[in-house]
Motif scaffolding. Structure first.
Motif, PDB file in Angstrom:
ATOM      1  N   LEU A   1     -15.139  11.383  54.245  1.00 51.60           N
ATOM      2  CA  LEU A   1     -14.800  11.026  52.878  1.00 51.60           C
ATOM      3  C   LEU A   1     -13.906   9.794  52.818  1.00 51.60           C
ATOM      4  CD1 LEU A   1     -14.069  14.546  51.358  1.00 51.60           C
ATOM      5  CD2 LEU A   1     -16.052  13.102  50.923  1.00 51.60           C
ATOM      6  N   ARG A   2     -13.062   9.622  53.836  1.00 51.70           N
ATOM      7  CA  ARG A   2     -12.138   8.487  53.851  1.00 51.70           C
ATOM      8  C   ARG A   2     -11.551   8.407  55.254  1.00 51.70           C
ATOM      9  NH1 ARG A   2     -11.402   3.628  52.256  1.00 51.70           N
ATOM     10  NH2 ARG A   2      -9.343   3.015  51.511  1.00 51.70           N
TER      11      ARG A   2
ATOM     12  N   SER B   1      -0.212   1.953  52.856  1.00 51.97           N
ATOM     13  CA  SER B   1      -1.102   3.106  52.757  1.00 51.97           C
ATOM     14  C   SER B   1      -0.891   4.106  53.892  1.00 51.97           C
ATOM     15  CB  SER B   1      -2.553   2.623  52.763  1.00 51.97           C
ATOM     16  OG  SER B   1      -3.437   3.699  52.767  1.00 51.97           O
ATOM     17  N   GLU B   2      -0.867   5.397  53.525  1.00 50.81           N
ATOM     18  CA  GLU B   2      -0.819   6.491  54.492  1.00 50.81           C
ATOM     19  C   GLU B   2      -1.933   7.485  54.162  1.00 50.81           C
ATOM     20  OE1 GLU B   2       3.731   6.900  56.003  1.00 50.81           O
ATOM     21  OE2 GLU B   2       3.288   7.807  54.055  1.00 50.81           O
ATOM     22  N   LEU B   3      -2.762   7.775  55.139  1.00 50.08           N
ATOM     23  CA  LEU B   3      -3.914   8.651  54.966  1.00 50.08           C
ATOM     24  C   LEU B   3      -3.679   9.963  55.707  1.00 50.08           C
ATOM     25  CD1 LEU B   3      -6.969   8.974  54.062  1.00 50.08           C
ATOM     26  CD2 LEU B   3      -7.524   8.157  56.362  1.00 50.08           C
ATOM     27  N   SER B   4      -3.989  11.069  55.046  1.00 48.04           N
ATOM     28  CA  SER B   4      -3.881  12.384  55.669  1.00 48.04           C
ATOM     29  C   SER B   4      -5.206  13.113  55.508  1.00 48.04           C
ATOM     30  CB  SER B   4      -2.756  13.197  55.015  1.00 48.04           C
ATOM     31  OG  SER B   4      -2.707  14.515  55.541  1.00 48.04           O
ATOM     32  N   THR B   5      -5.768  13.579  56.616  1.00 48.98           N
ATOM     33  CA  THR B   5      -7.012  14.335  56.567  1.00 48.98           C
ATOM     34  C   THR B   5      -6.849  15.628  57.367  1.00 48.98           C
ATOM     35  OG1 THR B   5      -7.960  13.286  58.535  1.00 48.98           O
ATOM     36  CG2 THR B   5      -8.372  12.224  56.431  1.00 48.98           C
ATOM     37  N   LYS B   6      -7.325  16.704  56.794  1.00 49.13           N
ATOM     38  CA  LYS B   6      -7.329  18.005  57.464  1.00 49.13           C
ATOM     39  C   LYS B   6      -8.762  18.523  57.442  1.00 49.13           C
ATOM     40  CE  LYS B   6      -2.559  19.291  56.320  1.00 49.13           C
ATOM     41  NZ  LYS B   6      -2.191  17.963  55.805  1.00 49.13           N
TER      42      LYS B   6
ATOM     43  N   ASP C   1      -9.914  18.172  53.622  1.00 49.43           N
ATOM     44  CA  ASP C   1      -8.917  17.855  52.593  1.00 49.43           C
ATOM     45  C   ASP C   1      -8.398  16.451  52.879  1.00 49.43           C
ATOM     46  OD1 ASP C   1      -8.423  20.416  50.969  1.00 49.43           O
ATOM     47  OD2 ASP C   1      -8.282  21.131  53.029  1.00 49.43           O
ATOM     48  N   VAL C   2      -8.450  15.587  51.872  1.00 47.15           N
ATOM     49  CA  VAL C   2      -8.116  14.184  52.074  1.00 47.15           C
ATOM     50  C   VAL C   2      -7.160  13.710  50.987  1.00 47.15           C
ATOM     51  CG1 VAL C   2      -9.024  11.828  52.252  1.00 47.15           C
ATOM     52  CG2 VAL C   2     -10.368  13.742  53.118  1.00 47.15           C
TER      53      VAL C   2
ATOM     54  N   ILE D   1      -5.823   7.103  46.162  1.00 49.65           N
ATOM     55  CA  ILE D   1      -7.170   7.589  45.890  1.00 49.65           C
ATOM     56  C   ILE D   1      -7.032   8.954  45.235  1.00 49.65           C
ATOM     57  CG2 ILE D   1      -8.110   6.381  47.913  1.00 49.65           C
ATOM     58  CD1 ILE D   1      -8.400   9.146  49.258  1.00 49.65           C
ATOM     59  N   ALA D   2      -8.090   9.446  44.675  1.00 50.03           N
ATOM     60  CA  ALA D   2      -8.061  10.790  44.111  1.00 50.03           C
ATOM     61  C   ALA D   2      -7.999  11.805  45.246  1.00 50.03           C
ATOM     62  CB  ALA D   2      -9.300  11.025  43.261  1.00 50.03           C
ATOM     63  N   PRO D   3      -7.007  12.689  45.272  1.00 51.84           N
ATOM     64  CA  PRO D   3      -7.021  13.757  46.275  1.00 51.84           C
ATOM     65  C   PRO D   3      -8.302  14.567  46.138  1.00 51.84           C
ATOM     66  CG  PRO D   3      -4.896  13.641  45.156  1.00 51.84           C
ATOM     67  CD  PRO D   3      -5.832  12.752  44.393  1.00 51.84           C
ATOM     68  N   MET D   4      -8.901  14.914  47.262  1.00 53.98           N
ATOM     69  CA  MET D   4     -10.196  15.583  47.179  1.00 53.98           C
ATOM     70  C   MET D   4     -10.365  16.595  48.300  1.00 53.98           C
ATOM     71  SD  MET D   4     -12.553  12.325  48.277  1.00 53.98           S
ATOM     72  CE  MET D   4     -11.718  11.315  47.055  1.00 53.98           C
ATOM     73  N   THR D   5     -11.185  17.591  48.012  1.00 51.16           N
ATOM     74  CA  THR D   5     -11.536  18.632  48.975  1.00 51.16           C
ATOM     75  C   THR D   5     -13.051  18.774  48.971  1.00 51.16           C
ATOM     76  OG1 THR D   5      -9.469  19.823  48.596  1.00 51.16           O
ATOM     77  CG2 THR D   5     -11.266  21.052  49.612  1.00 51.16           C
ATOM     78  N   GLN D   6     -13.622  18.864  50.146  1.00 52.92           N
ATOM     79  CA  GLN D   6     -15.074  19.033  50.253  1.00 52.92           C
ATOM     80  C   GLN D   6     -15.396  20.176  51.199  1.00 52.92           C
ATOM     81  OE1 GLN D   6     -18.214  15.765  50.497  1.00 52.92           O
ATOM     82  NE2 GLN D   6     -18.070  16.368  52.637  1.00 52.92           N
ATOM     83  N   THR D   7     -16.292  21.046  50.781  1.00 52.30           N
ATOM     84  CA  THR D   7     -16.829  22.076  51.664  1.00 52.30           C
ATOM     85  C   THR D   7     -18.325  21.842  51.813  1.00 52.30           C
ATOM     86  OG1 THR D   7     -17.180  23.602  49.810  1.00 52.30           O
ATOM     87  CG2 THR D   7     -15.094  23.774  50.995  1.00 52.30           C
ATOM     88  N   SER D   8     -18.832  22.190  52.965  1.00 50.84           N
ATOM     89  CA  SER D   8     -20.263  22.010  53.215  1.00 50.84           C
ATOM     90  C   SER D   8     -20.804  23.228  53.932  1.00 50.84           C
ATOM     91  CB  SER D   8     -20.512  20.750  54.057  1.00 50.84           C
ATOM     92  OG  SER D   8     -19.908  20.868  55.331  1.00 50.84           O
ATOM     93  N   LEU D   9     -22.035  23.562  53.626  1.00 53.80           N
ATOM     94  CA  LEU D   9     -22.738  24.664  54.269  1.00 53.80           C
ATOM     95  C   LEU D   9     -24.154  24.202  54.555  1.00 53.80           C
ATOM     96  CD1 LEU D   9     -22.597  27.660  55.164  1.00 53.80           C
ATOM     97  CD2 LEU D   9     -23.502  28.256  52.898  1.00 53.80           C
ATOM     98  N   ALA D  10     -24.585  24.403  55.798  1.00 57.03           N
ATOM     99  CA  ALA D  10     -25.900  23.903  56.190  1.00 57.03           C
ATOM    100  C   ALA D  10     -26.607  24.927  57.066  1.00 57.03           C
ATOM    101  CB  ALA D  10     -25.769  22.581  56.945  1.00 57.03           C
TER     102      ALA D  10
END
Length: 719
Positions: free
Chosen positions: A115-116, A347-352, A383-384, A395-404
């Motif tokens: 995502l980022r 800029s500081e980026l945090s990704t989990k 989570d970004v 940026i807009a804080p965002m959460t993404q889940t995926s299932l495949a």
């Protein structure tokens, strides 16, 4: 809801992939080595059964180069046709694979969200921990989102059967007193009953970098990316494995901490960019990460060999502070009435990330001897956030889940291996409301205020169903032909779209836009490829040609600071040869070519060449020669060439020619390693770094010099 089904399309064309030549004076003495399972295939397939270009770079070849002072990204760019030359920094800007983004995995798991991200994965890995690297060069969805150009899967070392300790120490210099680099690595492995343990520690540091003219290369030549200078990087990992009956458990816990200190701002108005006169006032560049990877496998279950992998990462990254100017024409001001650049706008980026992959390989011998169905499910959550030093969202804080869910069928029929697969994936993206801060655009008439914009988020779905089909014909025991059609998909850098949110009237204050009007399309890439492989006693060769196309290609225009999507196509080919003239003397050649175009005006025709930041060079070649002496000492040389690019609508980039030598010598209980990169101290632009940014005032590239000569010496010991 965006749901689409894409059939593979495009004309197939021709390719070469690789291996290393075995040399023996007497063919009867040749030892047939067992083929290595390519984890990046996910099916347990060996290289000769894969209907596409794949390279496996073994740890011995990697360590020989890495212990001679080369960086991991430079080694890969030299050895992998189609992978753009290293840009010489800790970032991977413009270092594309076949003109598209590769998905970088560690043991099959991603390190950072698609995502980022600041692309720093290759620079943060401890090279001493690598067992081998697998490169699958086609668009693929076998590991989910992101592999539109292919997969680079780094397989790390596991505990061996015997107790062993490895130590290595190295120093390098660019021939200037402040250009010293050092590295120290330690690993220890042993077994305690059925439990295997491996401990890895490393420390790396680097001083200043200089070009071939003896001029210092600035610490931030690529606008916030951070150069590979004036840094200290610590890494550590603990690996455990344990077997009980048919059950095997493997765990890897790792972490790293990187910091770069910058003393001067970069002057982006010179050619090439240079160290400026103003003292750097921002915070240091940082990168730190914590990762885990847990795998359980059982090869005796009734449904087939089963593997469950759990992984996670927590990564924090800080970019350099970049003053407003030609390289940063869009910046954040102190306030709407004070248009000076905000000193906190760094800029500081945090990704989990958390994920699980279940893979089951079910034999179908009752239907067809040797047939296998590989199937399973994947789950992921990201989570970004990206903020400045004052805690303001960029940026807009965002959460993404995926299932495949996926299924891959492999069927051998006589001398032909057939394969076909399908993957269905659903993404659920939650975008939080946020306010894009006030921004200033530098123009010829002076600074122009772009008032803050409220961005309304929401919940969004992306669905994708993609497939692949291919065949390998084993014409003889040493000669294969292959052909394949495959699809990959990617949800583009969503964060960059929200960071650049613009309402219909960007000059009017108090406006609101919805993410629904900004959100990018999910990109589906279709790739067709045909090729051949030859495995002789002394000569090994492979070649292929490919064409890949997409209706939602993503292009970043640095001059206007915009990201757009449009119809595009990339085509090319590659060839790799390895020849053993004698047991001691070996030669090699690695050739890669690619080019591409896209639709800039939306009329459905691809009338413009892809920008340099997608294809920094259309042709690369690496020519190698190596000799091993009777006492096991070695001497190797390579000529690395990257062609310039001169396409309408893009700045002209000049060619790169680099000569490197490296080798080792047995000394005491260990080995002395040595290496010289850019042997002739050639002054030249780094073609990939110079493709990243365009000066909006003159339309020319913001050019970055390549590093000049660097000499390395080190010593490694095992006991």
């Amino acid at each position: 809801m965006k749901t689409r089904f894409h059939l593979l399309n495009g004309a197939a064309a021709a390719a070469l992939i690789t291996g290393s030549a075995l040399a023996q004076d007497d063919a009867s003495d040749l030892v047939q080595l067992e083929e290595i399972v390519v984890n990046a295939s996910r099916t347990g397939a060996v290289e000769s059964a894969i209907p596409g270009s794949v390279q496996v770079i073994q740890g011995a070849e990697l360590s020989e180069r890495l212990l001679s002072g080369e960086s991991l990204e430079r080694v890969l760019s030299d050895l992998v046709p189609g992978f753009a030359p290293s840009n010489g920094t800790i970032g991977e800007a413009s270092q594309t694979l076949r003109g598209r983004s590769p998905q970088i995995l560690i043991n099959g798991a991603p390190r950072i969200s698609e995502l980022r991200g600041f692309g720093r994965e290759l620079a943060m890995i401890n090279p001493d921990s690598i067992d081998r690297i697998e490169v699958l060069k086609t668009s693929t969805a076998r590991f989910g989102n992101g592999a539109t150009g292919g997969i680079i899967n780094i397989v790390t070392k596991t505990p061996g059967d015997a107790e062993r300790t490895d130590l290595s120490f190295g120093l390098s210099t660019g021939m200037e007193s402040d250009s010293i680099g050092s590295e120290l690595t330690f690993s220890h492995e042993r077994r305690v009953g059925d439990l295997g343990l491996r401990l890895e520690l490393s420390r790396r540091s680097m001083g200043d970098l200089y070009d071939g003219n003896g001029n210092r290369i600035p610490s931030d030549p690529l606008v916030g990316q951070g150069n590979a200078d004036n840094y200290t990087n610590f890494t550590g990992a603990l690996v455990l494995d344990w077997s009980a009956g048919s059950n095997t458990f493997l765990a890897r816990l790792s972490g790293y901490s990187f910091e770069q200190d910058i003393d001067k701002f970069t002057d982006y108005t010179t050619n090439p960019v240079s160290v400026g006169s103003d003292a750097y006032t921002g915070a240091s560049v940082k990168d730190s990460g914590r990762n885990f990877d847990l795998t359980w496998s059982n090869d005796a279950l009734g449904i087939g060999a089963t593997e469950l992998n759990l992984y996670g990462s927590d990564i924090d990254r800080r970019a350099a502070f970049v003053p407003a100017g030609v390289a940063n024409p869009l910046y954040y001001p102190i306030s709407p009435i004070n248009l000076a650049q905000d000193p906190n706008a760094q800029s500081e980026l945090s990704t989990k990330s958390l994920g699980a992959r279940l893979t089951i390989r079910t034999p179908l011998d009752s239907w067809q001897s040797g047939a296998q169905l590989t199937w399973g499910m994947d789950f992921g959550r990201d989570d970004v956030t990206q903020r400045d030093l004052a805690g303001r969202d960029l940026i807009a804080p965002m959460t993404q889940t995926s299932l495949a869910g996926f299924a891959q069928l492999d069927v051998p029929i006589g001398n032909v291996d057939l394969s076909a697969g399908v993957r269905a994936e659903k993404f659920q993206l939650t975008v939080s409301d946020f306010t894009r801060p006030d921004a200033v655009q530098l123009t010829a008439r002076g600074p122009l205020l772009l008032p803050a914009v409220d961005v309304t988020g929401g919940d969004f779905d992306y669905d994708a169903v993609v497939g692949n089909i291919g065949a390998v014909w084993h014409v003889t025991p040493s000669f294969d032909l292959f052909a394949g059609l495959s699809q990959g998909f990617s949800v583009p850098d969503v964060g960059s779209f929200t960071r650049r949110a613009m309402p219909p009237n960007p000059l009017a204050p108090g406006q609101t836009v919805s993410f629904a009007s900004l959100q990018p399309e999910a990109q589906i890439v279709n790739t067709a490829e045909i090729g051949l492989r030859y495995f002789g006693d002394r000569l090994q060769a492979s070649a292929s040609m490919f064409v890949s196309s997409s209706d939602e290609g993503t292009v970043f225009d640095s001059a206007t600071n915009t990201v757009t999507q449009q119809k595009e196509r990339v085509w090319g080919g590659e060839a790799i040869f390895s020849y053993a003239a004698t047991d001691a003397l070996k030669f090699g050649a690695l050739l890669g070519w690619q080019e591409g175009n896209y639709d800039t005006d939306g009329d459905g025709s691809r009338e413009s060449w892809l920008p340099n930041n997608r294809i920094p060079t259309p042709f690369t070649a690496t020519l190698t020669a190596g000799y091993e002496f009777a006492n096991t000492a070695s001497l190797n040389g390579e000529l690395v060439y990257a062609a310039g690019r001169d396409k309408a609508g893009n700045p002209v980039l000049e060619e790169m020619i680099t000569v490197n030598i490296y080798g080792s010598y047995p000394l005491g209980r260990g080995r002395l390693q040595y290496g010289i990169s850019n042997l002739f101290d050639r002054q030249q632009d780094n073609i990939t770094a110079s493709s990243v940014r365009v000066n909006p005032l003159n339309g020319d590239a913001i050019r970055v010099a390549d590093e000049g000569r660097r000499i390395y010496a080190g010593y490694s010991l095992s006991f």
